[in-house]
Design a protein around this motif. Structure first.
Motif, PDB file in Angstrom:
ATOM      1  N   UNK A  20      16.397   4.328 -40.940  1.00  0.00           N
ATOM      2  CA  UNK A  20      16.429   5.571 -41.618  1.00  0.00           C
ATOM      3  C   UNK A  20      17.964   5.738 -41.822  1.00  0.00           C
ATOM      4  N   UNK A  21      18.561   6.301 -42.950  1.00  0.00           N
ATOM      5  CA  UNK A  21      19.930   6.272 -43.191  1.00  0.00           C
ATOM      6  C   UNK A  21      20.476   7.566 -42.475  1.00  0.00           C
ATOM      7  N   UNK A  22      21.543   7.319 -41.951  1.00  0.00           N
ATOM      8  CA  UNK A  22      22.230   8.359 -41.448  1.00  0.00           C
ATOM      9  C   UNK A  22      23.210   9.052 -42.438  1.00  0.00           C
ATOM     10  N   UNK A  23      22.746   9.971 -42.728  1.00  0.00           N
ATOM     11  CA  UNK A  23      23.499  10.797 -43.981  1.00  0.00           C
ATOM     12  C   UNK A  23      24.960  11.187 -43.659  1.00  0.00           C
ATOM     13  N   UNK A  24      25.133  11.703 -42.275  1.00  0.00           N
ATOM     14  CA  UNK A  24      26.461  12.244 -41.993  1.00  0.00           C
ATOM     15  C   UNK A  24      27.590  10.903 -41.866  1.00  0.00           C
ATOM     16  N   UNK A  25      27.257   9.855 -42.081  1.00  0.00           N
ATOM     17  CA  UNK A  25      27.948   8.405 -42.159  1.00  0.00           C
ATOM     18  C   UNK A  25      28.181   7.853 -43.527  1.00  0.00           C
ATOM     19  N   UNK A  26      27.414   8.435 -44.441  1.00  0.00           N
ATOM     20  CA  UNK A  26      27.443   7.912 -45.845  1.00  0.00           C
ATOM     21  C   UNK A  26      28.943   8.097 -46.497  1.00  0.00           C
ATOM     22  N   UNK A  27      29.552   7.155 -47.113  1.00  0.00           N
ATOM     23  CA  UNK A  27      30.372   7.229 -47.884  1.00  0.00           C
ATOM     24  C   UNK A  27      30.075   6.690 -49.280  1.00  0.00           C
ATOM     25  N   UNK A  28      31.118   6.589 -50.280  1.00  0.00           N
ATOM     26  CA  UNK A  28      30.819   6.106 -51.462  1.00  0.00           C
ATOM     27  C   UNK A  28      30.638   4.574 -51.553  1.00  0.00           C
ATOM     28  N   UNK A  29      31.104   3.992 -50.509  1.00  0.00           N
ATOM     29  CA  UNK A  29      31.179   2.362 -50.377  1.00  0.00           C
ATOM     30  C   UNK A  29      29.934   1.833 -49.375  1.00  0.00           C
ATOM     31  N   UNK A  30      29.485   2.890 -48.463  1.00  0.00           N
ATOM     32  CA  UNK A  30      28.622   2.119 -47.538  1.00  0.00           C
ATOM     33  C   UNK A  30      27.541   3.263 -47.241  1.00  0.00           C
ATOM     34  N   UNK A  31      26.195   2.674 -46.627  1.00  0.00           N
ATOM     35  CA  UNK A  31      25.436   3.635 -46.256  1.00  0.00           C
ATOM     36  C   UNK A  31      25.074   3.059 -45.011  1.00  0.00           C
ATOM     37  N   UNK A  32      24.867   3.772 -43.891  1.00  0.00           N
ATOM     38  CA  UNK A  32      24.567   3.379 -42.545  1.00  0.00           C
ATOM     39  C   UNK A  32      22.868   3.708 -42.223  1.00  0.00           C
ATOM     40  N   UNK A  33      22.377   2.758 -41.533  1.00  0.00           N
ATOM     41  CA  UNK A  33      20.848   2.903 -41.299  1.00  0.00           C
ATOM     42  C   UNK A  33      20.747   2.729 -40.073  1.00  0.00           C
ATOM     43  N   UNK A  34      19.928   3.446 -39.364  1.00  0.00           N
ATOM     44  CA  UNK A  34      19.255   3.177 -37.926  1.00  0.00           C
ATOM     45  C   UNK A  34      18.047   2.288 -38.125  1.00  0.00           C
ATOM     46  N   UNK A  35      17.787   1.314 -37.248  1.00  0.00           N
ATOM     47  CA  UNK A  35      16.860   0.505 -37.197  1.00  0.00           C
ATOM     48  C   UNK A  35      15.834   0.845 -35.986  1.00  0.00           C
ATOM     49  N   UNK A  36      14.638   0.511 -36.319  1.00  0.00           N
ATOM     50  CA  UNK A  36      13.546   0.855 -35.112  1.00  0.00           C
ATOM     51  C   UNK A  36      14.002   0.240 -33.854  1.00  0.00           C
TER      52      UNK A  36
END
Length: 88
Positions: free
Chosen positions: A66-82
């Motif tokens: 699941x993506x963590x929207x508050x940590x998204x930038x133009x150059x990266x996306x952060x996801x939480x893994x199960x």
């Protein structure tokens, strides 16, 4: 200008237009509109996930990242893994 030369110019122009149209149609058909783009990363969550803790809980519950929207930038996306490992 002779008829033969005029005809070859017209045929060449028509061939170029047909090729450009085919290429453009293929490009447009291959990319869905933004509102139609699938959201596989957030499909597991019931709604947008803003915090890392919410994303971790949603990932554990669904078994998908699941993506963590508050940590998204133009150059990266952060996801939480199960398995609770953050992935960028």
């Amino acid at each position: 200008m002779s008829t033969r030369i005029r005809r070859s110019v017209l045929l060449r122009g028509a061939a170029v237009a047909a090729t450009a149209g085919a290429v453009l149609a293929g490009v447009l058909a291959g990319h869905p509109a933004p509102e139609q783009a699938p959201k596989a990363q957030n499909a597991a969550a019931s709604g947008p996930v803003e915090t890392e803790d919410q994303a971790k809980a949603a990932a554990r519950k669904s078994g998908e990242r699941v993506e963590v929207l508050s940590l998204r930038t133009e150059r990266r996306e952060i996801f939480a893994e199960p398995n609770a490992m953050p992935v960028s």
